[in-house]
Motif scaffolding. Structure first.
Motif, mmCIF file in Angstrom:
data_model
loop_
_atom_site.group_PDB
_atom_site.id
_atom_site.type_symbol
_atom_site.label_atom_id
_atom_site.label_comp_id
_atom_site.label_asym_id
_atom_site.label_seq_id
_atom_site.Cartn_x
_atom_site.Cartn_y
_atom_site.Cartn_z
ATOM 1 N N ALA A 115 0.831 -1.201 0.000
ATOM 2 C CA ALA A 115 0.000 0.000 0.000
ATOM 3 C C ALA A 115 0.866 1.252 0.000
ATOM 4 C CB ALA A 115 -0.916 0.012 1.219
ATOM 5 N N GLU A 116 0.347 2.310 -0.584
ATOM 6 C CA GLU A 116 1.074 3.572 -0.593
ATOM 7 C C GLU A 116 1.006 4.285 0.749
ATOM 8 O OE1 GLU A 116 0.425 4.627 -5.354
ATOM 9 O OE2 GLU A 116 -0.652 5.769 -3.816
ATOM 10 N N HIS A 117 -0.070 4.050 1.490
ATOM 11 C CA HIS A 117 -0.244 4.734 2.773
ATOM 12 C C HIS A 117 -0.943 3.812 3.758
ATOM 13 C CE1 HIS A 117 -0.641 8.048 5.598
ATOM 14 N NE2 HIS A 117 -1.921 7.749 5.747
ATOM 15 N N ALA A 118 -0.567 3.925 5.024
ATOM 16 C CA ALA A 118 -1.211 3.142 6.078
ATOM 17 C C ALA A 118 -1.425 4.033 7.293
ATOM 18 C CB ALA A 118 -0.365 1.937 6.464
ATOM 19 N N ASN A 119 -2.584 3.904 7.891
ATOM 20 C CA ASN A 119 -2.862 4.549 9.176
ATOM 21 C C ASN A 119 -3.112 3.441 10.184
ATOM 22 O OD1 ASN A 119 -4.362 5.795 11.443
ATOM 23 N ND2 ASN A 119 -4.275 7.638 10.175
ATOM 24 N N VAL A 120 -2.286 3.387 11.226
ATOM 25 C CA VAL A 120 -2.337 2.280 12.185
ATOM 26 C C VAL A 120 -2.949 2.698 13.522
ATOM 27 C CG1 VAL A 120 -0.382 1.110 11.126
ATOM 28 C CG2 VAL A 120 0.022 2.760 12.979
ATOM 29 N N GLN A 121 -3.578 3.874 13.561
ATOM 30 C CA GLN A 121 -4.117 4.375 14.818
ATOM 31 C C GLN A 121 -5.527 3.910 15.180
ATOM 32 O OE1 GLN A 121 -3.724 8.541 15.609
ATOM 33 N NE2 GLN A 121 -1.528 8.602 15.191
ATOM 34 N N PHE B 269 -7.622 11.223 12.971
ATOM 35 C CA PHE B 269 -7.323 12.295 13.927
ATOM 36 C C PHE B 269 -7.265 13.608 13.173
ATOM 37 C CE2 PHE B 269 -4.413 15.351 15.740
ATOM 38 C CZ PHE B 269 -4.902 15.475 17.025
ATOM 39 N N PRO B 270 -8.032 14.590 13.576
ATOM 40 C CA PRO B 270 -8.760 14.706 14.840
ATOM 41 C C PRO B 270 -10.254 14.394 14.770
ATOM 42 C CG PRO B 270 -8.587 16.853 13.830
ATOM 43 C CD PRO B 270 -7.908 15.895 12.893
ATOM 44 N N PHE B 271 -10.767 13.888 13.609
ATOM 45 C CA PHE B 271 -12.217 13.849 13.438
ATOM 46 C C PHE B 271 -12.903 12.751 14.259
ATOM 47 C CE2 PHE B 271 -16.220 12.994 11.196
ATOM 48 C CZ PHE B 271 -16.753 14.277 11.175
ATOM 49 N N THR B 272 -12.390 11.505 14.228
ATOM 50 C CA THR B 272 -13.110 10.404 14.872
ATOM 51 C C THR B 272 -12.485 9.915 16.165
ATOM 52 O OG1 THR B 272 -11.937 8.735 13.546
ATOM 53 C CG2 THR B 272 -14.018 9.583 12.663
ATOM 54 N N GLN B 273 -11.211 10.190 16.404
ATOM 55 C CA GLN B 273 -10.592 9.802 17.668
ATOM 56 C C GLN B 273 -9.394 10.699 17.926
ATOM 57 O OE1 GLN B 273 -9.748 5.639 16.519
ATOM 58 N NE2 GLN B 273 -7.580 6.101 16.686
ATOM 59 N N CYS B 274 -8.946 10.694 19.177
ATOM 60 C CA CYS B 274 -7.845 11.583 19.544
ATOM 61 C C CYS B 274 -6.572 10.773 19.822
ATOM 62 C CB CYS B 274 -8.252 12.459 20.722
ATOM 63 S SG CYS B 274 -9.536 13.661 20.262
ATOM 64 N N GLY B 275 -6.199 10.614 21.062
ATOM 65 C CA GLY B 275 -4.919 9.993 21.358
ATOM 66 C C GLY B 275 -4.810 8.551 20.883
ATOM 67 N N ALA B 276 -3.726 8.248 20.187
ATOM 68 C CA ALA B 276 -3.462 6.881 19.750
ATOM 69 C C ALA B 276 -3.018 6.037 20.942
ATOM 70 C CB ALA B 276 -2.374 6.870 18.680
ATOM 71 N N GLN B 277 -3.324 4.758 20.916
ATOM 72 C CA GLN B 277 -2.873 3.833 21.961
ATOM 73 C C GLN B 277 -1.508 3.284 21.531
ATOM 74 O OE1 GLN B 277 -6.011 0.964 22.415
ATOM 75 N NE2 GLN B 277 -7.463 2.471 23.186
#
Length: 412
Positions: A92-98, A259-267
């Motif tokens: 994939a070109e991009h991944a968001n793991v949060q 972030f910031p629309f659906t959740q804030c701090g990543a675990q």
């Protein structure tokens, strides 16, 4: 037996023996019963170690290099590592793991691509769709206008003619391909073709299958979908959580939707555990595991069919099996209870085109334990005998304990 490091276990036993006993009891339950829930698996001790690490203490709103809190130098490295490993693993070109869960990932995908009131075409819930695919009890059904496609009444396979006809009629803003109870491979190229024809985004909800994709045991949706949503547990054997894959053109929109629309701090402890899981999934041993999962599921399905259960679609291409126990004279809820008493843990699911429920089970966890095709045959025989009333569940549980004793999820 314990996967809790000895020092931490001792501290917990001294400080809060009530909780410590619960943890040990759950480990005992998992180790002495057969885990056939299709959405579950056993993580490695390395993944558990990351989850129980000091990274759990760190608050890290934002993304690496652009956090809203200080002291993020180390967790930035951990997140970058998870992202790079995910991109390499899935091409994939991009991944968001949060994302905190698969549902969080789907919510972010919708937020990135849609506006309230937009029309979305997805697999209907009675046919195997997820709650996030338009359930009126879920945000998806409240915020968007979902139209459900289904499976053929006789074959159980997705009705491609219906998908195309509904897309042409309703002109959806997005089409979702993915399921929690469809045991066959999806034709991602077909869904891409239909999406292009009507000018829709294609969202792949690959929560159940992306672990097989990682091991080369299932076709990848990444080359076809605009956005791919998934969980990091299930077949992938990572921590409970979600992830999103997309092209570079949608990267900023997806990131802002998380972030910031659906959740804030990543675990950050979970992000590090995801990095561990992605690293494990890139190994030849994991590829062999993924293919064994599919082989085991096919054998388990075949023997369940031989025991008299009716298999939807006649079998499986994946880790997942759906079956109707009605031919054995028992409904799904009663069947689940009988099997639970025998130490065989599985789920119920909707049956398409039927006013009844069926059984949903998977081979991922027992394959992680090292079980093979002979064990699948034995599990199917136990299920059949218990459901036909030929074997008392208490007696079957003795056989289950013997089997799990030979294949412990966390060997000492």
């Amino acid at each position: 037996m314990s996967v809790i490091p000895a020092p931490e276990a001792d501290v917990l036993l001294r400080q809060d023996p009530e909780v410590a006993e619960l943890l040990l009891a759950e480990l005992e339950r998992q180790s002495t019963t057969l885990q056939l829930i299709a959405a579950e698996n056993f993580t490695s001790p390395a993944v558990l170690a990351a989850l129980g690490s000091p990274l759990a203490n760190k608050y890290a709103e934002g993304y690496p290099g652009a956090r809203h809190h200080g002291g993020c130098e180390i967790v930035d490295v951990a997140e970058r590592l998870a992202v790079e490993r995910a991109k390499a693993l899935f091409g994939a070109e991009h991944a968001n793991v949060q994302p905190h869960s698969g549902s969080s990932a789907v919510l972010a995908a919708y937020a990135a691509l849609l506006r309230p009131g937009d029309t979305v075409l997805a697999l209907g819930l009675p046919h195997g769709g997820h709650l996030t695919h338009g359930s009126p009890a879920n945000f998806s059904g409240s915020w968007f206008d979902f139209v459900g496609y289904g499976v053929d009444a006789e074959s159980g396979f997705i009705d491609h003619d219906q998908v195309r006809a509904l897309a042409r009629t309703h002109r959806p803003k997005a089409i979702v391909c993915g399921s929690i109870a469809y045991p066959r491979h999806l034709d991602h190229a077909f869904f891409r073709e239909v999406a292009d024809e009507v000018g829709a985004y294609l969202i792949a909800d690959a929560a159940h299958t992306l672990g097989l994709v990682a091991g080369g045991a299932a076709p990848s949706p990444v080359p076809y979908a605009d956005v791919v949503c998934a969980t990091t547990h299930k077949v992938l054997r990572g921590p409970r959580g979600g992830m999103i894959l997309c092209g570079a053109d949608l990267a900023e929109r997806v990131d802002r939707a998380v972030f910031p629309f659906t959740q804030c701090g990543a675990q950050m402890h979970a992000v590090a555990a995801k990095a561990v899981a992605f690293g494990e999934a890139a190994s030849p041993a994991y590829a062999a595991y993924a293919h064994q999962v599919v082989a085991n599921a096919r054998v388990l399905a075949a023997y369940l069919g031989a025991e008299g259960l009716h298999l939807t679609t006649g079998g499986t291409d994946t880790h997942l099996i759906t079956a109707d126990p009605a031919p054995l004279g028992v409904d799904a809820r009663a069947a689940r209870g009988l099997l639970a008493a025998a130490g065989i843990v599985l789920d119920c699911c909707a049956l398409p085109h039927a006013d009844a429920r069926g059984l949903r089970l998977g081979a991922a966890a027992v394959t992680t334990q090292g079980m093979g095709q002979e064990e699948m045959r034995r599990i199917a025989l136990l299920c059949g005998k218990v459901l036909r009333g030929e074997l008392d569940p208490a007696r079957a549980r003795v056989d289950v304990r013997e089997l799990t004793g030979r294949f412990p999820p966390y060997p000492p």
